[in-house]
Motif scaffolding. Sequence first.
Motif, PDB file in Angstrom:
ATOM      1  N   PRO A 162      39.892  49.518  50.544  1.00  0.00           N
ATOM      2  CA  PRO A 162      40.885  49.649  51.620  1.00  0.00           C
ATOM      3  C   PRO A 162      40.362  49.217  52.991  1.00  0.00           C
ATOM      4  CG  PRO A 162      40.809  51.637  50.274  1.00  0.00           C
ATOM      5  CD  PRO A 162      39.606  50.826  49.922  1.00  0.00           C
ATOM      6  N   LYS A 163      39.032  49.090  53.130  1.00  0.00           N
ATOM      7  CA  LYS A 163      38.456  48.701  54.414  1.00  0.00           C
ATOM      8  C   LYS A 163      38.313  47.190  54.567  1.00  0.00           C
ATOM      9  CE  LYS A 163      35.842  53.031  54.573  1.00  0.00           C
ATOM     10  NZ  LYS A 163      34.492  53.637  54.622  1.00  0.00           N
ATOM     11  N   LEU A 164      38.743  46.464  53.562  1.00  0.00           N
ATOM     12  CA  LEU A 164      38.733  44.999  53.633  1.00  0.00           C
ATOM     13  C   LEU A 164      40.122  44.556  54.054  1.00  0.00           C
ATOM     14  CD1 LEU A 164      36.752  44.259  50.331  1.00  0.00           C
ATOM     15  CD2 LEU A 164      35.861  44.698  52.637  1.00  0.00           C
ATOM     16  N   HIS A 165      40.264  44.135  55.299  1.00  0.00           N
ATOM     17  CA  HIS A 165      41.581  43.904  55.884  1.00  0.00           C
ATOM     18  C   HIS A 165      42.018  42.442  55.880  1.00  0.00           C
ATOM     19  CE1 HIS A 165      41.302  48.041  56.990  1.00  0.00           C
ATOM     20  NE2 HIS A 165      40.369  47.853  57.910  1.00  0.00           N
ATOM     21  N   GLY A 166      41.110  41.544  55.530  1.00  0.00           N
ATOM     22  CA  GLY A 166      41.473  40.138  55.457  1.00  0.00           C
ATOM     23  C   GLY A 166      41.867  39.763  54.038  1.00  0.00           C
ATOM     24  N   TRP A 167      41.873  38.466  53.762  1.00  0.00           N
ATOM     25  CA  TRP A 167      42.098  37.973  52.396  1.00  0.00           C
ATOM     26  C   TRP A 167      41.016  38.593  51.515  1.00  0.00           C
ATOM     27  CZ3 TRP A 167      39.621  35.873  48.382  1.00  0.00           C
ATOM     28  CH2 TRP A 167      40.339  35.141  47.435  1.00  0.00           C
ATOM     29  N   LYS A 168      41.384  39.056  50.309  1.00  0.00           N
ATOM     30  CA  LYS A 168      40.388  39.676  49.446  1.00  0.00           C
ATOM     31  C   LYS A 168      40.777  39.532  47.978  1.00  0.00           C
ATOM     32  CE  LYS A 168      42.498  44.280  50.153  1.00  0.00           C
ATOM     33  NZ  LYS A 168      42.259  45.658  50.644  1.00  0.00           N
ATOM     34  N   ARG A 169      39.735  39.472  47.135  1.00  0.00           N
ATOM     35  CA  ARG A 169      39.921  39.492  45.695  1.00  0.00           C
ATOM     36  C   ARG A 169      38.820  40.356  45.085  1.00  0.00           C
ATOM     37  NH1 ARG A 169      43.983  37.571  46.977  1.00  0.00           N
ATOM     38  NH2 ARG A 169      45.106  35.747  46.180  1.00  0.00           N
ATOM     39  N   TRP A 170      39.192  41.079  44.038  1.00  0.00           N
ATOM     40  CA  TRP A 170      38.272  41.935  43.304  1.00  0.00           C
ATOM     41  C   TRP A 170      38.344  41.504  41.844  1.00  0.00           C
ATOM     42  CZ3 TRP A 170      38.777  48.003  43.617  1.00  0.00           C
ATOM     43  CH2 TRP A 170      37.921  48.598  42.684  1.00  0.00           C
ATOM     44  N   LEU A 171      37.279  40.876  41.356  1.00  0.00           N
ATOM     45  CA  LEU A 171      37.258  40.336  40.003  1.00  0.00           C
ATOM     46  C   LEU A 171      36.115  40.963  39.211  1.00  0.00           C
ATOM     47  CD1 LEU A 171      37.648  36.499  40.797  1.00  0.00           C
ATOM     48  CD2 LEU A 171      39.433  38.245  40.626  1.00  0.00           C
ATOM     49  N   SER A 172      36.350  41.214  37.928  1.00  0.00           N
ATOM     50  CA  SER A 172      35.281  41.671  37.043  1.00  0.00           C
ATOM     51  C   SER A 172      35.174  40.706  35.869  1.00  0.00           C
ATOM     52  CB  SER A 172      35.541  43.093  36.538  1.00  0.00           C
ATOM     53  OG  SER A 172      36.663  43.119  35.665  1.00  0.00           O
ATOM     54  N   VAL A 173      33.974  40.641  35.296  1.00  0.00           N
ATOM     55  CA  VAL A 173      33.695  39.713  34.202  1.00  0.00           C
ATOM     56  C   VAL A 173      33.253  40.521  32.987  1.00  0.00           C
ATOM     57  CG1 VAL A 173      32.380  37.704  33.462  1.00  0.00           C
ATOM     58  CG2 VAL A 173      32.991  37.965  35.881  1.00  0.00           C
ATOM     59  N   ASP A 174      34.081  40.531  31.939  1.00  0.00           N
ATOM     60  CA  ASP A 174      33.765  41.277  30.728  1.00  0.00           C
ATOM     61  C   ASP A 174      32.473  40.758  30.096  1.00  0.00           C
ATOM     62  OD1 ASP A 174      36.131  42.613  31.113  1.00  0.00           O
ATOM     63  OD2 ASP A 174      37.218  41.615  29.497  1.00  0.00           O
ATOM     64  N   GLY A 175      31.560  41.665  29.782  1.00  0.00           N
ATOM     65  CA  GLY A 175      30.338  41.298  29.080  1.00  0.00           C
ATOM     66  C   GLY A 175      29.210  40.794  29.953  1.00  0.00           C
ATOM     67  N   ALA A 176      29.471  40.628  31.236  1.00  0.00           N
ATOM     68  CA  ALA A 176      28.430  40.099  32.125  1.00  0.00           C
ATOM     69  C   ALA A 176      27.370  41.158  32.398  1.00  0.00           C
ATOM     70  CB  ALA A 176      29.036  39.625  33.434  1.00  0.00           C
ATOM     71  N   ALA A 177      26.133  40.714  32.569  1.00  0.00           N
ATOM     72  CA  ALA A 177      25.031  41.581  32.966  1.00  0.00           C
ATOM     73  C   ALA A 177      24.859  41.518  34.479  1.00  0.00           C
ATOM     74  CB  ALA A 177      23.740  41.143  32.275  1.00  0.00           C
ATOM     75  N   HIS A 178      24.168  42.513  35.025  1.00  0.00           N
ATOM     76  CA  HIS A 178      23.947  42.542  36.476  1.00  0.00           C
ATOM     77  C   HIS A 178      23.283  41.253  36.959  1.00  0.00           C
ATOM     78  CE1 HIS A 178      23.153  44.102  40.458  1.00  0.00           C
ATOM     79  NE2 HIS A 178      21.840  44.012  40.289  1.00  0.00           N
ATOM     80  N   THR A 179      22.271  40.792  36.233  1.00  0.00           N
ATOM     81  CA  THR A 179      21.582  39.572  36.648  1.00  0.00           C
ATOM     82  C   THR A 179      22.191  38.319  36.044  1.00  0.00           C
ATOM     83  OG1 THR A 179      19.944  39.876  34.885  1.00  0.00           O
ATOM     84  CG2 THR A 179      19.404  40.756  37.074  1.00  0.00           C
ATOM     85  N   GLY A 180      23.328  38.454  35.364  1.00  0.00           N
ATOM     86  CA  GLY A 180      24.023  37.276  34.858  1.00  0.00           C
ATOM     87  C   GLY A 180      24.617  36.427  35.962  1.00  0.00           C
ATOM     88  N   PHE A 181      24.723  36.991  37.166  1.00  0.00           N
ATOM     89  CA  PHE A 181      25.235  36.235  38.303  1.00  0.00           C
ATOM     90  C   PHE A 181      24.107  35.461  38.995  1.00  0.00           C
ATOM     91  CE2 PHE A 181      27.922  39.886  37.511  1.00  0.00           C
ATOM     92  CZ  PHE A 181      29.176  39.291  37.414  1.00  0.00           C
ATOM     93  N   THR A 182      22.926  35.500  38.395  1.00  0.00           N
ATOM     94  CA  THR A 182      21.777  34.712  38.841  1.00  0.00           C
ATOM     95  C   THR A 182      21.379  33.788  37.691  1.00  0.00           C
ATOM     96  OG1 THR A 182      20.008  36.171  38.018  1.00  0.00           O
ATOM     97  CG2 THR A 182      21.050  36.774  40.110  1.00  0.00           C
ATOM     98  N   ASP A 183      20.198  33.174  37.790  1.00  0.00           N
ATOM     99  CA  ASP A 183      19.694  32.324  36.713  1.00  0.00           C
ATOM    100  C   ASP A 183      19.118  33.125  35.547  1.00  0.00           C
ATOM    101  OD1 ASP A 183      20.128  30.369  38.642  1.00  0.00           O
ATOM    102  OD2 ASP A 183      17.996  30.055  39.061  1.00  0.00           O
ATOM    103  N   ASN A 184      18.847  34.403  35.747  1.00  0.00           N
ATOM    104  CA  ASN A 184      17.990  35.134  34.817  1.00  0.00           C
ATOM    105  C   ASN A 184      18.436  35.108  33.367  1.00  0.00           C
ATOM    106  OD1 ASN A 184      17.292  36.228  37.547  1.00  0.00           O
ATOM    107  ND2 ASN A 184      15.816  37.359  36.327  1.00  0.00           N
TER     108      ASN A 184
END
Length: 362
Positions: free
Chosen positions: A282-304
């Motif tokens: 609720p504190k994000l007052h501009g354009w915003k998106r909240w997306l989740s990725v099924d099965g992703a690991a925490h470090t999957g958003f990196t090269d690891n």
Amino acid sequence: MTVTAVAAMMSPATASPPPKRLAVPPPTGHHAVGTAELHLVDETRADPWVPESGPRELVVSMYYPAAVPVGAPRQYLTAREAEILLAANDLPEIPPELLAGTRSSARVGAPPLPRWHGYPLAVLSNGLGMPRATLTGLAEDLASRGYVVAAVGHNYEADGTAFPDGHVTECAACGPGLDHVLLSKVRTADVSFVLNRLTARDSPYALLIDPAKIGLVGQSVGGNAAPLAMLADRRIRAGVNLDGRFWSPLPESGVDRPILLLGRESAHTPTGPDPTWPESWPKLHGWKRWLSVDGAAHTGFTDNIALMDQAGVTKPGTMPGARSMELTRAYVAAFLDLHLRGRPQPLLDGPVATNPEVRFWP
């Protein structure tokens, strides 16, 4: 969360003989990618983690569209960096030279491709314990799409940070008792300092960067720092949080510029174990998106995970690292293209059949 979270994603029992070479998936844009290292010293600040070391020092890995793909391939990590990182994650089955020799696409010293008014700038901030090199896949991809990218090496906040003179520092900030409020302040100051240096008149990148088009992409604690850095520095027009818990609460006044939250389905949903995303939304007052990725690991958003898949030590059931990187690259690039270039991005309008793993909330 530190890079030791990688260990939870891996199972030595499934390990197979390591391959001869690891490789970051090649970038998807049409530009060749050049790279260079910058050693920056902020004389106005003592280092907050090791004050006796003197002024705050940073190493920044730059990536940019290149005129031609000439020069030696960028070294992924030094041998010492790889040794420290693998030891921190208890991965003795992976030789340090294998990880250090990971193949990437950027060429050291390749001549930049000039552009009238410059390119948008994307600043990358890694997770605690994570060397800046672990965002190479995202950095190279953005550069190939026409961005200048600055991957910040936050000194004493990674399991191995190599400086151009050869010395390597370890993670003084890691471990129990971490002051997350202090960490957020340090990250915010680091980012503003890097922006000052990159856009200064005497900067070698001054003519390559459009200072009116700056975005910040952070993973884990770097993601936590993204909206806080936006509050402190109006030059940052858009921010991305890649699976980062909001350790430092946002003020009630909130953030008025675009923000993308992209994280794991298991943690970052309205009913997941991390309450900070629902509290911050609720504190994000501009354009915003909240997306989740099924099965992703925490470090999957990196090269690891992509690299560990190749090494044969990833825990079964984790989303393949190449797919996780593909999705991360696609949604981060779409977000930056929309808000820094003004290009419509249907990918951000809602679920698409080609990406069934990505869910839109709330």
